[in-house]
Each structure stands twice: as C-alpha cells, then as structure tokens.
Design an enzyme around this catalytic site. Structure first.
Site, PDB file in Angstrom:
ATOM      1  N   GLU A 182       0.853  -1.197   0.000  1.00 43.53           N
ATOM      2  CA  GLU A 182       0.000   0.000   0.000  1.00 43.53           C
ATOM      3  C   GLU A 182       0.884   1.240   0.000  1.00 43.53           C
ATOM      4  OE1 GLU A 182      -2.786   0.260   3.288  1.00 43.53           O
ATOM      5  OE2 GLU A 182      -2.948   2.437   3.053  1.00 43.53           O
ATOM      6  N   LYS A 228     -11.102  -2.449   5.809  1.00 39.53           N
ATOM      7  CA  LYS A 228      -9.995  -2.078   6.691  1.00 39.53           C
ATOM      8  C   LYS A 228     -10.595  -1.610   8.018  1.00 39.53           C
ATOM      9  CE  LYS A 228      -6.681   1.795   6.788  1.00 39.53           C
ATOM     10  NZ  LYS A 228      -5.635   2.449   5.979  1.00 39.53           N
ATOM     11  N   THR A 236      -4.441   5.916   1.473  1.00 39.65           N
ATOM     12  CA  THR A 236      -4.871   7.274   1.845  1.00 39.65           C
ATOM     13  C   THR A 236      -5.776   7.878   0.772  1.00 39.65           C
ATOM     14  OG1 THR A 236      -2.531   7.481   2.529  1.00 39.65           O
ATOM     15  CG2 THR A 236      -4.016   9.222   3.209  1.00 39.65           C
ATOM     16  N   ARG A 276       0.740  10.306   0.505  1.00 37.82           N
ATOM     17  CA  ARG A 276       1.119  11.332   1.486  1.00 37.82           C
ATOM     18  C   ARG A 276       2.356  12.092   1.063  1.00 37.82           C
ATOM     19  NH1 ARG A 276       0.726   8.444   7.308  1.00 37.82           N
ATOM     20  NH2 ARG A 276      -1.056   7.094   6.881  1.00 37.82           N
TER      21      ARG A 276
HETATM   22  O1  LIG Z   1      -2.824   6.368   4.986  1.00 34.12           O
HETATM   23  C1  LIG Z   1      -3.776   5.598   5.067  1.00 34.12           C
HETATM   24  O2  LIG Z   1      -4.349   5.103   4.096  1.00 34.12           O
HETATM   25  C2  LIG Z   1      -4.332   5.278   6.378  1.00 34.12           C
HETATM   26  O3  LIG Z   1      -5.475   5.021   6.458  1.00 34.12           O
HETATM   27  C3  LIG Z   1      -3.525   5.263   7.567  1.00 34.12           C
HETATM   28  C4  LIG Z   1      -2.490   4.164   7.650  1.00 34.12           C
HETATM   29  O4  LIG Z   1      -2.999   2.945   7.277  1.00 34.12           O
HETATM   30  C5  LIG Z   1      -2.007   4.116   9.044  1.00 34.12           C
HETATM   31  O5  LIG Z   1      -1.631   5.398   9.430  1.00 34.12           O
HETATM   32  C6  LIG Z   1      -0.872   3.185   9.262  1.00 34.12           C
HETATM   33  O6  LIG Z   1      -0.724   3.129  10.636  1.00 34.12           O
HETATM   34  P1  LIG Z   1       0.608   2.770  11.376  1.00 34.12           P
HETATM   35  O7  LIG Z   1       1.025   1.420  10.952  1.00 34.12           O
HETATM   36  O8  LIG Z   1       0.245   2.866  12.815  1.00 34.12           O
HETATM   37  O9  LIG Z   1       1.600   3.835  10.985  1.00 34.12           O
END
Ligand SMILES: O=C(O)C(=O)C[C@H](O)[C@H](O)COP(=O)(O)O
Length: 205
Positions: free
Chosen positions: A39, A126, A66, A43
């Site tokens: 994925e 998700k 995202t 960002r």
């Molecule tokens: O960017 C996206 O599509 C999201 O929905 C958020 C990410 O899936 C999470 O931020 C990952 O989370 P961490 O593994 O805790 O860093």
C-alpha cells in the site's frame, strides 16, 4: 481481487515513499521477504510516480493508500494501481472505485460503518484506526453480529500485537508502517527491510 490482496500474506506494508528512486528497490525488498501486496500512501509528492514504478516490479501488487477523492482513484488507476485502500469511505469514493474499476478496501471503525459498507457489497474492509478504535477486543466483538466481514486492522498495529489480531476469526491480514521505517528507506538498507518483511510474513507460521 481484494480477497487476493488480503490473503496473500499476513501483513500489508503501509509505505510512505519520498523519493521515486526508492520505490522499486523497496518493493523488491518486500516481495523478497514474502510480502507482495503493498500500500503506497498518497502522502508524498512522489506517491503517484512511486505507484507507477512499483507496478512494474515482478510479483508486487501495487496498491494506493490514503485515498480520499474520486480524482485520486482515477489518477492512481492510470498510474498502475491494482487496488486501493481508504481510511474511511464516502459515497463519491465508492462510486469512483466502481467507475474506474479499482478494487477497494474501504475503512470502517464502527459496526454502523461496517454495515453500510456491507450493504454495498464490501466483505473485505480495513478496520481503522485499529488500536485507537478499541483494538483486537473491539474487532473481535464484530465477529458475532457481522461474521461475513473480513477485516484488515491498520493503525497502531505492531509486531507485538499483530498476532493477537491475526488470531481473530474475522482477520486475515493486518496493515502496518513498521515494515518499512523511514530511516531504513533513507539509508537504502533494503536487506534489513527484507528481514523485517520475512518476520512479518512468518507471523502466521
Ligand atoms: O494512509 C492511510 O491510508 C491510512 O489510512 C492510515 C495508515 O494505514 C495508518 O496510518 C498506518 O498506521 P501505522 O502502521 O500505525 O503507521
């Protein structure tokens, strides 16, 4: 297709790629470690080009993360994304995923959100933000009323808590950014990333 993404490996790496030139070696490192579904989050300015680069890597499934808007779905699809992930879900996002034929893993954090998505046919969702939304106990509580939904918890998932999620009957994979830390990407330490990926791929062993 989303079924394939969610069952390919126990973990979907959530990637933040700043430099396009890192995209292919990073993807190769993850595939070598046993994690083919990737994925790439929208960002960074390099994200769309990174998706195009990863889509050329043998064995990799280039996903876009995202996702917030219909235009992003259109652009990611034409860049080569083969699936999409969104933190939540809106009507326009779901419509765009249909229009541009991009398999979507939409986010839900509550029973109502999950039910709305189920009404639209989404049996893979998700669970986001997993830890903040109640973690494995909250997700496990969905099994009784909503056994037909399979979740990919993401957000606060770590190597330590991943196994607890993966033991739930409604969880086939988890998502996480810990697989590809920024410092290792910046250093080009692809071997180390392959090792982290391998440990993640073995989580169900
Ligand atoms: O960017 C996206 O599509 C999201 O929905 C958020 C990410 O899936 C999470 O931020 C990952 O989370 P961490 O593994 O805790 O860093």
């Amino acid at each position: 297709m989303i079924a394939k993404v969610c069952t390919a490996a126990p973990v979907i790496p959530v990637l933040t790629i700043d430099r396009v030139e890192d995209a292919q070696p990073l993807a190769r490192a993850l595939v070598a470690g046993g994690l083919p579904a990737l994925e790439i989050t929208l960002r960074t300015a390099a994200a769309m080009e990174a998706i195009a680069a990863v889509s050329e890597v043998e064995g990799a499934m280039a996903g876009v993360g995202t996702l917030l808007t219909a235009a992003q779905i259109r652009d990611a699809k034409s860049a080569g994304a083969t699936f999409g992930v969104s933190p939540g879900a809106t009507h326009s996002l779901i419509e765009a995923a249909r229009e541009y034929d991009l398999p979507l893993l939409p986010g839900a954090a509550t029973a109502t959100e999950a039910m709305r998505l189920l009404e639209q046919g989404f049996v893979f969702q998700k669970f986001f933000p997993a830890e903040a939304a109640g973690g494995a106990p909250a997700l496990g509580s969905m099994v009784g009323p909503l056994p037909q939904i399979t979740f990919c918890p993401t957000g606060g998932v770590t190597p330590e808590n991943a196994k607890t999620y993966l033991a739930l009957p409604n969880t086939r994979c988890v998502g996480g950014s810990w697989i590809a830390p920024k410092a290792l990407i910046d250093a080009g330490d692809w071997d180390q990333i392959t090792q982290i990926a391998r440990r993640a791929a073995d989580l169900l062993a």
